[in-house]
Design a protein around this motif. Structure first.
Motif, mmCIF file in Angstrom:
data_model
loop_
_atom_site.group_PDB
_atom_site.id
_atom_site.type_symbol
_atom_site.label_atom_id
_atom_site.label_comp_id
_atom_site.label_asym_id
_atom_site.label_seq_id
_atom_site.Cartn_x
_atom_site.Cartn_y
_atom_site.Cartn_z
ATOM 1 N N LEU A 16 110.122 95.008 0.857
ATOM 2 C CA LEU A 16 110.241 93.641 1.351
ATOM 3 C C LEU A 16 111.006 93.588 2.679
ATOM 4 C CD1 LEU A 16 110.907 91.752 -1.986
ATOM 5 C CD2 LEU A 16 108.848 91.645 -0.588
ATOM 6 N N LYS A 17 112.037 94.403 2.817
ATOM 7 C CA LYS A 17 112.784 94.458 4.081
ATOM 8 C C LYS A 17 111.890 94.970 5.202
ATOM 9 C CE LYS A 17 117.519 94.847 2.450
ATOM 10 N NZ LYS A 17 118.711 95.695 2.353
ATOM 11 N N ALA A 18 111.045 95.923 4.901
ATOM 12 C CA ALA A 18 110.125 96.458 5.908
ATOM 13 C C ALA A 18 109.144 95.389 6.377
ATOM 14 C CB ALA A 18 109.369 97.658 5.343
ATOM 15 N N GLU A 19 108.851 94.409 5.521
ATOM 16 C CA GLU A 19 107.940 93.315 5.876
ATOM 17 C C GLU A 19 108.663 92.155 6.560
ATOM 18 O OE1 GLU A 19 104.570 93.209 5.638
ATOM 19 O OE2 GLU A 19 104.722 95.312 5.039
ATOM 20 N N MET A 63 114.646 84.552 3.974
ATOM 21 C CA MET A 63 113.593 84.271 4.935
ATOM 22 C C MET A 63 112.677 85.488 5.038
ATOM 23 S SD MET A 63 115.727 82.375 7.930
ATOM 24 C CE MET A 63 114.278 81.661 8.679
ATOM 25 N N LEU A 64 111.405 85.210 5.267
ATOM 26 C CA LEU A 64 110.431 86.265 5.525
ATOM 27 C C LEU A 64 109.891 85.967 6.911
ATOM 28 C CD1 LEU A 64 109.053 88.745 4.348
ATOM 29 C CD2 LEU A 64 107.265 87.270 3.469
ATOM 30 N N GLY A 65 110.379 86.722 7.886
ATOM 31 C CA GLY A 65 110.079 86.394 9.281
ATOM 32 C C GLY A 65 110.801 85.110 9.637
ATOM 33 N N ASP A 66 110.043 84.097 10.080
ATOM 34 C CA ASP A 66 110.633 82.804 10.429
ATOM 35 C C ASP A 66 110.479 81.767 9.327
ATOM 36 O OD1 ASP A 66 111.404 83.743 12.899
ATOM 37 O OD2 ASP A 66 109.577 83.066 13.904
#
Length: 81
Positions: A16-19, A63-66
Motif C-alpha cells: 500500500l505504501k508503494a502505491e 490518504m492514497l495519493g491526493d
C-alpha cells in the motif's frame, strides 16, 4: 501462526505504501476541518484556545495519493455555555 500474520500485514502495508498510501499528520491542536476529519464527539475545551480545535485523535486518517480514503476520527473541544 502469529509470525505468519505479522508477515502478511507487513507485506500488505509495504504494498500500500508503494502505491502512495500515507497517514495524515496528527490533527491534535488543529482547527476542526470537516473536509479532512470526522467529529466523533464534542467535549468542553480544556483551555479557551482549544475551542473549535481537535482535542484528541481516536483514529488516524489515511490518504492514497491526493484522495482521502479514511477521515481522521477526532474529539473536538467546544466553548462552555
Amino acid at each position: 501462526e502469529r509470525q505468519g500474520l505479522e508477515l502478511i500485514q507487513h507485506k500488505l502495508v509495504s504494498a500500500l505504501k508503494a502505491e502512495g498510501l500515507k497517514p495524515m499528520d496528527s490533527a491534535v491542536g488543529q482547527a476542526f476541518d470537516v473536509e479532512r476529519m470526522e467529529a466523533i464527539t464534542n467535549i468542553p475545551a480544556p483551555t479557551p484556545e482549544l475551542a473549535g480545535c481537535v482535542v484528541d485523535e481516536l483514529e488516524k486518517g489515511y490518504m492514497l495519493g491526493d484522495k482521502i480514503i479514511r477521515y481522521a476520527k477526532v474529539v473536538v473541544g467546544q466553548t462552555a455555555e
